[in-house]
Every structure is written in structure tokens, then in C-alpha cells.
Motif scaffolding. Structure first.
Motif, PDB file in Angstrom:
ATOM      1  N   ASP A 216     -80.119  76.529  31.510  1.00 27.80           N
ATOM      2  CA  ASP A 216     -81.219  77.604  31.432  1.00 27.80           C
ATOM      3  C   ASP A 216     -81.915  77.643  32.761  1.00 27.80           C
ATOM      4  OD1 ASP A 216     -83.409  79.033  30.427  1.00 27.80           O
ATOM      5  OD2 ASP A 216     -84.586  77.393  29.559  1.00 27.80           O
ATOM      6  N   LYS A 218     -85.643  78.023  34.215  1.00 26.57           N
ATOM      7  CA  LYS A 218     -87.146  77.923  33.803  1.00 26.57           C
ATOM      8  C   LYS A 218     -88.099  78.805  34.885  1.00 26.57           C
ATOM      9  CE  LYS A 218     -87.180  73.907  30.888  1.00 26.57           C
ATOM     10  NZ  LYS A 218     -86.150  74.426  29.962  1.00 26.57           N
ATOM     11  N   GLY A 230     -90.877  79.827  29.540  1.00 25.90           N
ATOM     12  CA  GLY A 230     -90.034  79.396  28.365  1.00 25.90           C
ATOM     13  C   GLY A 230     -88.643  79.260  28.505  1.00 25.90           C
ATOM     14  N   TYR A 277     -80.936  69.166  20.631  1.00 26.60           N
ATOM     15  CA  TYR A 277     -80.750  69.941  21.840  1.00 26.60           C
ATOM     16  C   TYR A 277     -81.019  68.805  23.000  1.00 26.60           C
ATOM     17  CZ  TYR A 277     -83.117  73.281  25.315  1.00 26.60           C
ATOM     18  OH  TYR A 277     -83.466  74.031  26.287  1.00 26.60           O
ATOM     19  N   ASN A 293     -84.931  68.199  22.380  1.00 31.12           N
ATOM     20  CA  ASN A 293     -85.637  69.230  21.384  1.00 31.12           C
ATOM     21  C   ASN A 293     -85.141  69.168  20.218  1.00 31.12           C
ATOM     22  OD1 ASN A 293     -87.528  69.955  23.698  1.00 31.12           O
ATOM     23  ND2 ASN A 293     -85.722  71.409  24.477  1.00 31.12           N
ATOM     24  N   ARG A 295     -84.306  71.429  17.962  1.00 29.11           N
ATOM     25  CA  ARG A 295     -84.143  72.645  17.519  1.00 29.11           C
ATOM     26  C   ARG A 295     -83.153  73.373  18.465  1.00 29.11           C
ATOM     27  NH1 ARG A 295     -86.419  75.041  21.940  1.00 29.11           N
ATOM     28  NH2 ARG A 295     -87.842  73.782  22.711  1.00 29.11           N
ATOM     29  N   GLY A 297     -82.515  75.845  21.546  1.00 28.22           N
ATOM     30  CA  GLY A 297     -83.088  76.455  22.663  1.00 28.22           C
ATOM     31  C   GLY A 297     -83.268  77.950  22.559  1.00 28.22           C
ATOM     32  N   ASP A 298     -84.265  78.375  23.083  1.00 33.00           N
ATOM     33  CA  ASP A 298     -84.312  79.825  23.430  1.00 33.00           C
ATOM     34  C   ASP A 298     -84.563  80.077  24.998  1.00 33.00           C
ATOM     35  OD1 ASP A 298     -85.128  82.367  23.615  1.00 33.00           O
ATOM     36  OD2 ASP A 298     -86.759  82.055  22.023  1.00 33.00           O
ATOM     37  N   PRO A 299     -83.615  80.618  25.703  1.00 34.85           N
ATOM     38  CA  PRO A 299     -82.694  81.425  25.201  1.00 34.85           C
ATOM     39  C   PRO A 299     -81.181  80.828  24.753  1.00 34.85           C
ATOM     40  CG  PRO A 299     -83.040  81.787  27.399  1.00 34.85           C
ATOM     41  CD  PRO A 299     -83.694  80.742  27.026  1.00 34.85           C
ATOM     42  N   GLU A 300     -80.952  79.379  24.838  1.00 37.44           N
ATOM     43  CA  GLU A 300     -79.618  78.973  24.663  1.00 37.44           C
ATOM     44  C   GLU A 300     -78.947  79.230  23.475  1.00 37.44           C
ATOM     45  OE1 GLU A 300     -82.267  77.079  25.853  1.00 37.44           O
ATOM     46  OE2 GLU A 300     -81.568  75.623  26.986  1.00 37.44           O
TER      47      GLU A 300
HETATM   48  N1  GLY Z   1     -84.751  76.788  26.793  1.00 33.75           N
HETATM   49  C1  GLY Z   1     -85.965  76.095  26.742  1.00 33.75           C
HETATM   50  C2  GLY Z   1     -86.381  75.739  25.392  1.00 33.75           C
HETATM   51  O1  GLY Z   1     -85.845  76.367  24.470  1.00 33.75           O
HETATM   52  O2  GLY Z   1     -87.269  74.778  25.253  1.00 33.75           O
END
Ligand code: GLY
Length: 438
Positions: A216, A218, A230, A277, A293, A295, A297-300
Motif C-alpha cells: 500500500d 499511505k 487511508g 490483515y 487489522n 478486516r 484492507g482498502d485498497p488491498e
Molecule cells: N490499507 C490501509 C487500511 O486498510 O487500513
């Protein structure tokens, strides 16, 4: 046809909805405050409830009326707020964790202490503080190379690193005091030097299955400059590793996650069901854990779900039933690059309420909608990351070219990082790791 309750209305949840529908025809009952046009087009006869993702009363009412076969919770806030627990009380199981084990993300101190207590490798030198006693001494011991973590969900903004966001011991202490005043607890850690990567694993409480590694970005601006966001974009490689990683790095990271899943069960008596994650960093002599995390990831999520070959409905049900042992979760051998289009001024002064237009996208590019408001006359910026463009190809270069073409097709007051997934940026990271490891 199965009914699935999907909590969340960002690009990550758009990707989740698409992957569910790609796996088999389902009815999706989505919950989110604004109308995500991507999810809206994938309901398959379900419904879109425009409510906050933490609105327990509204979600309860929907679940009682619809009786979903299961739920998937995208963002961290409803997990930390106990929405999964509330649904379970109604008899609705989720491919997302209960609040107790969701602490893996919502409490940095909980995770560091768990990893230490169970003798799992990967922790830095760290200390959890509940008051200012000994704070200055610990900063001095770390010698000006530190990380300060506010102990709660801060939307990625609670972590500050020396040299990046803070300079010198005095600034570190001042921010740590702010965190203490804000949430009564702060974690101070040694800073690692290396290359960060995300390794997400499906977990049924006991068994884990890894997804491809992703990197990612950041920082808001090219060259890793500017404020933290994010996540401005990501890439993954066709071999499911990353160009700067050794096979042993990926194995070490996966092993840490397996051990943490077992430790969580032992410590809490509660199985972690969902996505673990891991934010890892490859360092001079192996891999270290930055954080977990609870959940996708966003964008993962967009990188890995675009390439998932196994039926995602089956994966969610295996997670819920604890039946992942021996299950092969397969991904295509394709590289992906994701570039997020964000409003001008993002993240601090993002323009809002202005129209954007998505032109024709070339074959091989997918657009996932995030913070946009779909009105009758088109798409309007809603104040955060707007649209994620994903290119998929046989290698990173091909995927990057496609993502770039997709991003360039968006017209309006938006910007994106052109450097994500480029050879120049990746070569720089490979060289950095070579220099570090000799
Ligand atoms: N890629 C960062 C997040 O989902 O927290």
C-alpha cells in the motif's frame, strides 16, 4: 438464492459485493450512509439501506426482516462497535470477527501484549503507558527513533513516526501526552527500517489461508510525500509475493498470523472468524509485525478479490462453520495495480459536492466506487477517496499501464499518484532492501 448482509459502502465493499456475485447469484442487503452506485448495481434483488454502518437498531431491524444466510462487515468501526455480536444474538453468523477478537485492530496495546505473552516473533521493543511515568526515559532509551500509537481506532491517523510526522524526543513526548489525554493509553515502540507489506489471511478461528501480498502507499503525494491517507493505491505481483520479498519473508509473516490466531483463541476463548490483515515490514534480518487489522484492507481488498478464483460464498461459509482445514483458497497468477482517485485537497481539505465523470475504461480495467454520491445527473465527490481503478495483467508493468489509463479517464477536481506500481518506484524499493540486507 442466498441472502447476504453486507455492512459498508466503500470501494472495499463494492469489491466484496462483486466477488460474491461473481461466485454465485446472491441477494445482497447492503448498509451504508451514501448510495454506492457499484454496490447498488450488484444487489441481485436485495436492498440498499441508507443508514450508518454502526446504526445497530437499523441493522437489527433489517436482519430480523430479511433473515440473511450470513453477514460480511467491511469496515473496522462496526466490528469495534459490536455489530457482529448483535447479529450473532439474532442467529446471524458473520465472516467477520466478534468485538472481543476485533481488539486485534481496535487496541494496539492488546495486540502487542498478546504477541509478547505467547512468545510470537515480530514485536518491536515497546511499552504501553497509562500515565506519564517513565515516558521520557523510554523515549530516551529508543534514541529518537520511535513510533507513537494512540490506542484506539483513529482512521489510520493515530500512528505517528519519528522522522516522518514527528521530530526529536520532545515532539514524541508531546504527542504521547496528547494520546494519554485522549484515550488514557498510548503505545511507544521502536521504529523499524525496511519495506512494509500487507499479508491478509482468511481465518476460521483455527485455520488460516493466505491471500497474495500487497504493498500500500499511505502518503498522499508522489515519492511518498505529504500527509498520511487511508491508502492512495496498491500493487500485487503474479507470483503472490512482492519484488522486494524473499520466500522466507512471506512464510514468516504467515506463520506469525497462524500463531496469533491460536493465541487469540487461547487468550479470549473466542475464535477469530474473518480476515486477519497483518501489516508487516521486511527488515534487515527477517520480518516484523507493525499491526493487525480485523478486516480486508482498502485498497488491498481490490487487489486480492479481483484475482480470487475460489467461490467467495464458499470461503465465507467455511470461515463461519470452522471448515477451512484443507480448503484450497486459490488466486489467479495475475499482477494488479490499484490507483485511487481522490478529491483535490484530500485528505485535509477535500473538495466536496462537485461532479466527476468517468470516461470509457479500457478492457482489463475495473472501477470501484468509494466516497461518491450517485445523484440523478451523475457522480459527485463526497469528501474522501472517490474511485479506485484496478488494472490486472500478466505482470506489474502491464497492470500499472491499465490502472494509469483508467485513472486518466476520470474528469473532475481529482488527483492520483502516478508513481504507484511503476518500475522506477519498485526498483527503488528492491534496491533499498538489497542495501539493507547486503
Ligand atoms: N490499507 C490501509 C487500511 O486498510 O487500513
Amino acid at each position: 438464492m442466498k441472502k447476504i448482509l453486507l455492512i459498508g459502502n466503500g470501494a472495499r465493499e463494492h469489491a466484496i459485493a462483486e466477488t460474491l456475485q461473481r461466485s454465485e447469484a446472491v441477494e445482497i442487503f447492503a448498509v451504508g450512509k451514501t448510495k454506492n452506485p457499484g454496490i447498488f448495481g450488484l444487489l441481485g434483488g436485495g436492498e440498499y439501506l441508507m443508514k450508518d454502518v454502526c446504526d445497530a437498531d437499523a441493522i437489527r431491524e433489517l436482519a430480523i426482516r430479511v433473515k440473511p444466510d450470513f453477514a460480511v462487515v467491511g469496515p473496522e468501526a462496526p466490528i469495534a462497535a459490536g455489530i457482529v455480536d448483535m447479529l450473532l444474538d439474532l442467529g446471524v453468523h458473520s465472516a467477520s470477527p466478534l468485538q472481543t477478537v476485533g481488539r486485534l485492530e481496535s487496541s494496539k496495546a492488546f495486540t502487542r501484549d498478546l504477541v509478547e505473552k505467547y512468545g510470537i516473533p515480530g514485536n518491536p521493543e515497546y511499552k504501553v503507558f497509562y500515565d506519564e511515568n517513565g515516558l521520557a526515559e523510554f523515549f530516551e532509551k529508543l534514541g529518537g527513533e520511535y513510533v507513537v500509537k494512540a490506542d484506539g481506532l483513529k482512521g489510520g491517523k493515530g500512528v505517528k513516526v519519528s522522522g516522518d510526522h514527528l521530530n526529536g524526543v520532545a515532539e514524541g513526548i508531546a504527542y504521547a501526552k496528547e494520546c494519554l489525554a485522549d484515550c488514557g493509553r498510548v503505545v511507544i515502540e521502536e521504529k523499524f527500517v525496511g519495506q512494509e507489506f500487507s499479508l491478509m489471511s482468511f481465518c476460521d478461528g483455527v485455520n488460516t489461508a493466505e491471500m497474495p501480498c500487497v504493498q500500500d502507499h499511505k502518503r498522499a503525494y508522489e515519492g511518498d510525500k505529504g500527509p498520511n491517507t487511508g491508502g492512495m493505491g496498491t500493487y500485487s505481483d503474479a507470483n503472490h509475493s512482492l519484488p522486494f520479498l524473499k520466500t522466507s519473508d512471506v512464510e514468516e509473516a504467515a506463520d506469525i498470523t497462524r500463531k496469533v490466531a491460536a493465541a487469540l483463541l487461547k487468550e479470549t476463548g473466542c475464535e477469530f472468524k474473518g480476515v486477519m490483515y497483518g501489516g508487516f515490514i521486511a527488515v534487515k534480518n527477517g520480518v516484523r509485525l507493525i499491526e493487525y487489522n480485523a478486516r480486508f484492507g482498502d485498497p488491498e481488498a481490490m487487489n486480492v478479490l479481483s484475482t480470487l478464483k475460489t467461490n467467495f460464498v464458499d470461503v465465507c461459509e467455511a470461515i463461519i462453520r470452522g471448515e477451512m482445514k484443507g480448503m484450497k483458497v486459490e488466486f489467479e497468477n495475475k499482477a494488479t495495480v490499484c490507483k485511487y482517485l481522490v478529491p483535490n485537497g484530500y485528505p485535509d481539505n477535500a473538495v466536496k459536492g462537485v461532479k466527476i465523470e468517468i470516461g470509457n475504461l479500457p478492457a482489463g480495467v475495473k472501477a470501484y466506487y468509494a466516497s461518491v454520491d450517485a445523484r440523478e445527473d451523475g457522480l459527485y465527490l463526497a469528501g474522501s477517496r472517490a474511485v479506485a481503478m484496478i488494472g490486472m495483467g500478466s505482470d506489474i508493468a502491464e497492470a500499472e499501464k491499465l490502472a494509469e489509463e483508467g485513472a486518466a479517464a476520470v474528469k473532475g477536481p481529482v488527483f492520483y499518484r502516478k508513481d504507484i506500481g511503476t518500475k522506477a518506484l519498485i526498483d527503488e524499493r528492491v534496491e533499498m532492501m538489497k542495501g539493507l540486507r547486503g
